[in-house]
Write a protein that holds these residues in place. Sequence first.
Motif, mmCIF file in Angstrom:
data_model
loop_
_atom_site.group_PDB
_atom_site.id
_atom_site.type_symbol
_atom_site.label_atom_id
_atom_site.label_comp_id
_atom_site.label_asym_id
_atom_site.label_seq_id
_atom_site.Cartn_x
_atom_site.Cartn_y
_atom_site.Cartn_z
ATOM 1 N N LEU A 23 0.828 -1.208 0.000
ATOM 2 C CA LEU A 23 0.000 0.000 0.000
ATOM 3 C C LEU A 23 0.862 1.258 0.000
ATOM 4 O O LEU A 23 0.565 2.226 -0.701
ATOM 5 N N PHE A 24 1.940 1.241 0.776
ATOM 6 C CA PHE A 24 2.834 2.395 0.805
ATOM 7 C C PHE A 24 3.485 2.617 -0.557
ATOM 8 O O PHE A 24 3.562 3.744 -1.048
ATOM 9 N N GLU A 25 3.925 1.523 -1.184
ATOM 10 C CA GLU A 25 4.556 1.623 -2.504
ATOM 11 C C GLU A 25 3.566 2.167 -3.525
ATOM 12 O O GLU A 25 3.918 2.992 -4.361
ATOM 13 N N THR A 79 4.446 5.991 -5.564
ATOM 14 C CA THR A 79 5.155 5.787 -6.828
ATOM 15 C C THR A 79 4.836 6.879 -7.843
ATOM 16 O O THR A 79 5.734 7.533 -8.373
ATOM 17 N N SER A 80 3.553 7.066 -8.138
ATOM 18 C CA SER A 80 3.163 8.080 -9.118
ATOM 19 C C SER A 80 1.712 8.467 -8.871
ATOM 20 O O SER A 80 1.042 7.897 -8.020
ATOM 21 N N PHE A 82 -1.236 6.217 -7.216
ATOM 22 C CA PHE A 82 -2.020 6.736 -6.099
ATOM 23 C C PHE A 82 -3.507 6.627 -6.384
ATOM 24 O O PHE A 82 -4.302 6.338 -5.483
ATOM 25 N N ALA A 83 -3.902 6.825 -7.641
ATOM 26 C CA ALA A 83 -5.316 6.660 -8.016
ATOM 27 C C ALA A 83 -5.733 5.202 -7.850
ATOM 28 O O ALA A 83 -6.838 4.915 -7.377
#
Length: 135
Positions: free
Chosen positions: A51-53, A57-58, A62-63
């Motif tokens: 989830l953190f990754e 990342t971008s 995130f969407a």
Amino acid sequence: MAEAKQARPEFRNIHVTQLVRYRLPWAGKVSILHRASGALMFLLLPFVLYLFEQSVTSELSFAKFSALLSGGFVKLVLLALIWGYLHHFCAGIRFLLLDVHVGVTKPASAKSAVAVLIISLLLTAIFGLKLFGLF
């Protein structure tokens, strides 16, 4: 006259079938839940790292992360993880205080164990309300 010997109490090991009837003190329940919450956090660590990754990342990832978190089952898993962290944290503070001999008497230990349960459940409820968008 010879004095009558008092029978010494006999302590037996508990059988698996007797576990349901055994009444564990509050401190014992908190101790077991402390271990269970630690195991829960350890086992869900790959999920948390994923989830953190996904969140850093971008914008596209995130969407995807936001869409993943909109599901009810994932929110329940996160709520369990939140409870695990909060209970482990509160019980850890309690155990640190016990290590420095604060609250080691039986009544104080029972009160601190109940306080850990209440505080961790209240904090979990507050974070749960925020997680589900009700607060």
